[in-house]
Every structure is written in structure tokens, then in C-alpha cells.
Design an enzyme around this catalytic site. Structure first.
Site, mmCIF file in Angstrom:
data_model
loop_
_atom_site.group_PDB
_atom_site.id
_atom_site.type_symbol
_atom_site.label_atom_id
_atom_site.label_comp_id
_atom_site.label_asym_id
_atom_site.label_seq_id
_atom_site.Cartn_x
_atom_site.Cartn_y
_atom_site.Cartn_z
ATOM 1 C CE LYS A 161 -3.092 0.541 3.438
ATOM 2 N NZ LYS A 161 -3.150 1.777 4.244
ATOM 3 N N GLY A 214 -5.131 7.752 5.485
ATOM 4 C CA GLY A 214 -4.229 8.721 6.101
ATOM 5 C C GLY A 214 -3.008 8.950 5.228
ATOM 6 N NE ARG A 229 -5.524 8.153 11.078
ATOM 7 C CZ ARG A 229 -4.794 7.375 10.283
ATOM 8 N NH1 ARG A 229 -5.343 6.844 9.202
ATOM 9 N NH2 ARG A 229 -3.537 7.136 10.559
ATOM 10 C CB SER A 249 4.890 10.111 11.410
ATOM 11 O OG SER A 249 4.090 10.162 10.249
ATOM 12 C CG ASP A 285 0.633 0.035 9.500
ATOM 13 O OD1 ASP A 285 0.277 0.899 10.333
ATOM 14 O OD2 ASP A 285 0.962 0.315 8.333
ATOM 15 N NE ARG A 335 -4.699 -0.041 13.249
ATOM 16 C CZ ARG A 335 -4.061 0.114 12.105
ATOM 17 N NH1 ARG A 335 -2.748 0.181 12.086
ATOM 18 N NH2 ARG A 335 -4.724 0.185 10.980
HETATM 19 C C1 S3P Z 1 2.690 4.782 6.242
HETATM 20 C C2 S3P Z 1 3.249 5.151 7.425
HETATM 21 C C3 S3P Z 1 2.736 4.719 8.733
HETATM 22 C C4 S3P Z 1 1.780 3.538 8.628
HETATM 23 C C5 S3P Z 1 0.817 3.732 7.490
HETATM 24 C C6 S3P Z 1 1.545 3.848 6.177
HETATM 25 C C7 S3P Z 1 3.271 5.287 4.984
HETATM 26 O O1 S3P Z 1 2.042 5.807 9.314
HETATM 27 O O2 S3P Z 1 1.074 3.354 9.819
HETATM 28 O O3 S3P Z 1 -0.077 2.629 7.405
HETATM 29 O O4 S3P Z 1 2.963 4.731 3.916
HETATM 30 O O5 S3P Z 1 4.059 6.236 5.054
HETATM 31 P P1 S3P Z 1 2.822 6.941 10.166
HETATM 32 O O6 S3P Z 1 3.738 7.608 9.259
HETATM 33 O O7 S3P Z 1 1.783 7.862 10.704
HETATM 34 O O8 S3P Z 1 3.513 6.177 11.253
#
Ligand code: S3P
Length: 452
Positions: free
Chosen positions: A31, A104, A132, A178, A331, A362
Site C-alpha cells: 500500500k 491517512g 485523525r 512518522s 501496522d 488501536r
Molecule cells: C505509512 C506510514 C505509517 C503507517 C501507514 C503507512 C506510509 O504511518 O502506519 O499505514 O505509507 O508512510 P505513520 O507515518 O503515521 O507512522
């Protein structure tokens, strides 16, 4: 936990103990990489070809936004995607609201991608996404001169981003662990005058950095003495379209993987999984718990390491998962907690404050779900302790809070518990893993569809 947002149509489902799981689990594309391929393709000059794209709701919503912003995105119906980009700094003024559904990643990365282009765009999403916090991305973006209007201190959606027309390069230290925040800053830097310097103390997934290199961006990454990294991005340099092969998603693979570990007699293979070192914390942890997971044919594909997994039912033991490992398995805690429920002894998970701001809270959703199924669990502000047993009662109804990973984790619990486990809604599974039910049935999983 705040009141659960109510989705339009709920689809409950259960899972019960059945025969051993056998076969080959071909999980869909990653993803994170799929989202980035569409966004960078949309910012590049020329035609980007993408194979193996995850065709899930989250990714399709991003594809829709990329189109609304002026790129041409097509699919031939056989999984070959093409994106003809607008070029850096050339996003078109959108004529409608950008709706990211549950995503997100799609929304936060896109906020960064448009932050230094002089357009005004309104972002929204479903009830989960609208709850969020977006301030974590929007506040740092204001350093580029970006402005925004949003709801309250957390900057909830619906919100409007007003891109900066004459952004200058910045230096910024990403305060939260993040990858989404880091990526938004890197994407915004692409159209700022000069070289931006983005540092991060805690290493998070690096797909944006790797893909920017593949698109010919002026990006370099240097390690810092404190274990962190400094990323330099030269602005106002064109991105050049390229071919992207999306590897299979380790976060989706986690569900059949743990199912095979806990359902007696199981043996499955999961081919061609992304093994980026910043994504394999779950595999490391399960190996420490005594899992029989073999990694074969390690190879490189599209600039990422991949490999084939062979997984057999295993007697697991409880472990303490170091807090520093959280970013590489952020995740995967819902499904790790399920593995821990079947392990002998106590599993301690720490440093998980970020789990409170995912598609649901979560930490709370996992704890309530385990309790509902007779598993001993304790929750702290940033951690979980699960006391496992080889026999898990099950029989509970789990609230998924519009969270795909909570739904899949607790269906997995039902596959090995004494009594069936129900989840209140599986609709959100389509955001990341639309083929989940068919794939798991193909391995032998036994789902229970409740009477309407
Ligand atoms: C992601 C980063 C993570 C992860 C999300 C996908 C990404 O989130 O939980 O499912 O693709 O950059 P955070 O950056 O908020 O930790």
C-alpha cells in the site's frame, strides 16, 4: 475511546476453527509503495508505468485525487497502470473536493505534494479519517509558506490547504516517528527554491526516499551520529517518469502468516514479499517467539528487497518487543497481539503511542477485542501486555471502529480459538486487502456469515 463513527453500511463476519491452512498466499501490492507511485507519477514529466499496484479503496482514492489535480491516470484492466504527470509545481487547481476515504497516507502525502504549488485544495475523508490529526503534517508545512484552514487544534478534516507560490527551502527536524510526516515534507521540498534539509531521529519506512531517487530527484540521505538521518532534497528539479514494480505487501502478508502459525497443522507459502529492513519488525519478533518462518530466494525487485516466506504452525512463546522496533512494525501490532494470545507466557509491547492515532485507537481496540475473547491483556497509555495460552476461548464480538487491520486481526483469532469470533464490520478490509476473504478461504479458512 471516543464514540465510534458509524459507517453507512456494516457487514459483520465471523471466523471459526477449521482444518489446517495449506497453499500459496499471493497477497496484493504494497500500500505504501502504491500510494507513492501514483503521487510521484503525478508529479513527474512523462509516462510512469506501474505494475503490481494495490487496487484497494485507499489507493484508488489517491488515484482519483491525482487525476483531479491534473495528471492522466489509466489502467488497462489487467493491472497495468500508467500515469502521465503534470511536472513538479504544475498541479492543476482542483474543481472538486479531494476525498481520500479512509486513507491517512494518501491524504497526508498529498498535502505535502501540493503544499508548494499555488493552488487551493479541500481535503476530506470518511468518519475515521475525519477524526485523525492532520496538524502533525500541516503545521510543519507552514514553514514553506503553506497556509491551511481546518477544524480545531488537531486540524481535522474537512480542511483546505493553500499552497505557497514562492516556497523557499527549509531545515526541519521531524518530531514524530512518522513516515507520513517525513514524506509530506520531502514532497513539499520538491518545489521549494534551494535545498531542504529534513532530519529524523527515529528511522521510519524509506519508500519515498528510494522512489524519489528512481524518479531522478536530487535527494541524498546521510546517517547522523545519533542513529537518525539527514535527508537533503534539491528543489525545482524535474522528476522523470519511470517504471515501478510494486512488491507484495508485508503488512497484508502478516494476516495469513500469523493464521498459519496458530492454526495446527498449517503450512503455507507467501511468495515475493517486500523485505525492506524498515518493514520486517513483525517477522523478527515472530522469529524470536519461536515461529517457523523460512525466508527463501531473497532478491531485489524494483529497488526493494523481496523474498518468499514458508510458514508452518509453531509453538510460540511470549517475548518483550523493544520499543525501538515499533516503526518497523507499526501496522502489525493488532496481528502480533493475536499471535501473543496463543503464545506461552507474556508478551510485552512498548512505545506504541502512535497506535492511538491510526485508523482507530488501536491500543484500545486490540485490548477490548482480546478481553471480549477471554484473553488476559493490560493496556497502558503507550503499551500492551498480553498473557498467552495455548487455548483461547474466543466467542466474542469485536468492535472494529472502521479499522481494516482490527477486522483482519480478530478474524485470524477466530481461526484458532475454541469458539467462533465475530467482527462487527469487514467493509474497511477493502481499503487495503480487497482479496482477503477469497485468499484466506483458498487456504482453508472457515468464515461464518451471520444471518441478515
Ligand atoms: C505509512 C506510514 C505509517 C503507517 C501507514 C503507512 C506510509 O504511518 O502506519 O499505514 O505509507 O508512510 P505513520 O507515518 O503515521 O507512522
Amino acid at each position: 475511546m471516543p464514540a465510534t463513527p458509524v459507517p453507512d453500511k456494516v457487514q459483520p463476519l465471523g471466523a471459526r476453527k477449521g482444518a489446517a491452512l495449506k497453499g500459496i498466499a499471493l497477497v496484493p501490492g504494497d500500500k505504501s509503495i502504491s500510494q507513492r507511485a501514483l503521487i510521484l507519477g503525478g508529479m513527474a514529466r512523462g509516462e510512469t508505468r506501474i505494475s503490481g499496484l494495490l487496487e484497494s479503496e485507499d489507493v484508488l482514492n489517491t488515484a482519483g485525487a491525482v487525476r483531479t489535480l491534473g495528471a492522466v491516470v489509466t489502467c488497462d484492466g489487467e493491472g497495468h497502470w500508467r500515469v502521465t504527470g503534470t511536472g513538479v509545481g504544475n498541479w492543476r487547481q482542483p474543481d472538486k473536493i479531494l476525498d481520500f476515504g479512509n486513507s491517512g497516507t494518501g491524504s497526508r502525502l498529498m498535502m505535502g505534494a501540493i503544499a508548494t504549488t499555488p493552488i487551493t485544495a479541500t481535503f476530506t475523508g470518511d468518519a475515521s479519517l475525519r477524526s485523525r490529526p492532520m496538524a502533525r503534517v500541516l503545521d510543519p508545512l507552514t514553514r514553506f509558506g503553506t497556509r491551511y484552514q481546518a477544524q480545531g487544534a488537531k486540524a481535522l478534516m474537512p480542511l483546505t490547504v493553500i499552497g505557497a507560490g514562492d516556497a523557499k527551502a527549509i531545515s526541519y527536524d521531524v518530531a514524530v516517528a512518522s513516515a507520513q510526516v517525513k514524506s509530506a515534507m520531502l514532497l513539499a521540498a520538491l518545489n521549494a527554491q534551494g535545498t531542504s534539509c529534513i532530519t529524523q531521529k527515529i528511522l521510519t519506512r524509506d519508500h519515498t526516499e528510494k522512489m524519489l531517487s528512481a524518479f531522478g530527484a536530487g535527494i541524498s540521505v546521510e546517517p547522523l551520529g545519533d542513529g537518525g538521518e539527514k535527508i537533503l532534497v534539491a528543489g525545482r528539479k524535474p522528476l522523470l517518469a519511470c517504471a515501478i514494480e510494486v512488491p507484495r505487501d508485508p503488512s497484508s502478508a502478516a494476516f495469513p502468516l500469523v493464521a498459519a502459525l496458530i492454526v495446527p497443522g498449517s503450512e503455507i507459502s507467501i511468495p515475493a514479499i517486500l523485505l525492506n529492513p524498515r518493514r520486517i519488525g513483525l517477522i523478527e519478533t515472530l522469529l524470536e517467539m519461536g515461529a517457523d518462518i523460512r525466508i527463501q530466494n531473497r532478491r531485489s525487485s524494483g529497488g526493494e528487497e523481496i523474498g518468499d516466506l514458508v510458514v508452518r504452525h509453531s509453538a510460540l512463546k511470549g517475548v518483550t518487543v523493544p520499543a525501538e522496533r515499533a516503526p518497523s512494525m507499526i501496522d502489525e501490532y493488532p496481528i502480533l497481539a493475536v499471535a501473543a494470545a496463543f503464545a506461552d507466557g507474556v508478551t510485552v509491547m512498548q512505545g506504541l503511542e502512535e497506535l492511538r492515532v491510526k485508523e482507530s485507537d488501536r491500543l484500545s481496540a486490540i485490548a477490548r477485542g482480546l478481553e471480549a475473547n477471554g484473553v488476559a491483556v493490560s493496556e497502558t497509555p503507550d503499551g500492551l501486555t498480553v498473557t498467552g495460552a495455548c487455548r483461547v476461548m474466543g466467542g466474542g464480538m469485536v468492535s472494529t471502529h472502521m479499522d481494516h487491520r482490527i477486522a483482519m486481526a480478530f478474524l485470524t483469532l477466530g481461526m484458532a480459538a475454541r469458539d467462533p469470533v465475530m467482527v462487527d464490520d469487514i467493509a474497511m478490509i477493502a481499503t487495503s486487502f480487497p482479496s482477503y476473504q477469497g485468499l484466506m478461504r483458498g487456504l482453508g479458512a472457515d468464515f461464518v456469515v451471520p444471518d441478515p
